[in-house]
Design a protein around this motif. Structure first.
Motif, PDB file in Angstrom:
ATOM      1  N   GLN A  13       0.833  -1.201   0.000  1.00 11.25           N
ATOM      2  CA  GLN A  13       0.000   0.000   0.000  1.00 11.25           C
ATOM      3  C   GLN A  13       0.876   1.263   0.000  1.00 11.25           C
ATOM      4  O   GLN A  13       0.595   2.223  -0.713  1.00 11.25           O
ATOM      5  CB  GLN A  13      -0.939   0.030   1.190  1.00 11.25           C
ATOM      6  N   LEU A  17       0.983   4.221  -2.873  1.00 10.14           N
ATOM      7  CA  LEU A  17       0.776   5.640  -2.558  1.00 10.14           C
ATOM      8  C   LEU A  17       1.994   6.476  -2.923  1.00 10.14           C
ATOM      9  O   LEU A  17       1.857   7.589  -3.453  1.00 10.14           O
ATOM     10  CB  LEU A  17       0.437   5.804  -1.077  1.00 10.14           C
ATOM     11  N   SER A  20       2.251   7.037  -6.768  1.00 11.65           N
ATOM     12  CA  SER A  20       1.214   7.805  -7.459  1.00 11.65           C
ATOM     13  C   SER A  20       1.710   9.214  -7.763  1.00 11.65           C
ATOM     14  O   SER A  20       2.533   9.764  -7.038  1.00 11.65           O
ATOM     15  CB  SER A  20      -0.074   7.837  -6.638  1.00 11.65           C
ATOM     16  N   ILE A  52       0.422   8.928   4.258  1.00 13.98           N
ATOM     17  CA  ILE A  52       0.872   7.608   3.812  1.00 13.98           C
ATOM     18  C   ILE A  52       1.256   6.704   4.977  1.00 13.98           C
ATOM     19  O   ILE A  52       0.889   5.530   5.015  1.00 13.98           O
ATOM     20  CB  ILE A  52       2.049   7.759   2.824  1.00 13.98           C
TER      21      ILE A  52
END
Length: 87
Positions: A13, A17, A20, A52
């Motif tokens: 994850q 993040l 991106s 994050i």
């Protein structure tokens, strides 16, 4: 090896993040020595680290450039299990 310098693995994850694209609204530009430089402001970098990794879920390392006048902030996630940073 101290806790802060152990090899760190990002979670899937976190990788997603961090990979991106940045919101262009937060990318600023300035000219220096005839070159255009892009950057994000410190408050935004901190807000993104909190988003994050969670509040108090990250640490930072400040690196000063020797040949250029710049400061690089490296954000490192803290892991309660002791793999990175200070729990």
């Amino acid at each position: 090896m101290t806790e802060t310098h152990k090899v760190k693995m990002f979670t899937p994850q976190e990788i997603e993040l961090l990979s991106s694209p940045l919101d262009r609204r937060h990318v600023k530009s300035r000219s220096q020595s005839g070159r255009s430089l892009s950057y994000i402001e410190g408050w935004h970098a901190i807000a993104e680290a909190n988003r994050i990794f969670g509040y108090d879920g990250w640490d930072r390392n400040v690196v000063f450039g020797r040949t250029a006048r710049r400061v690089l902030f490296q954000f490192l996630p803290r892991r309660v299990n002791g793999s990175v940073g200070n729990p």
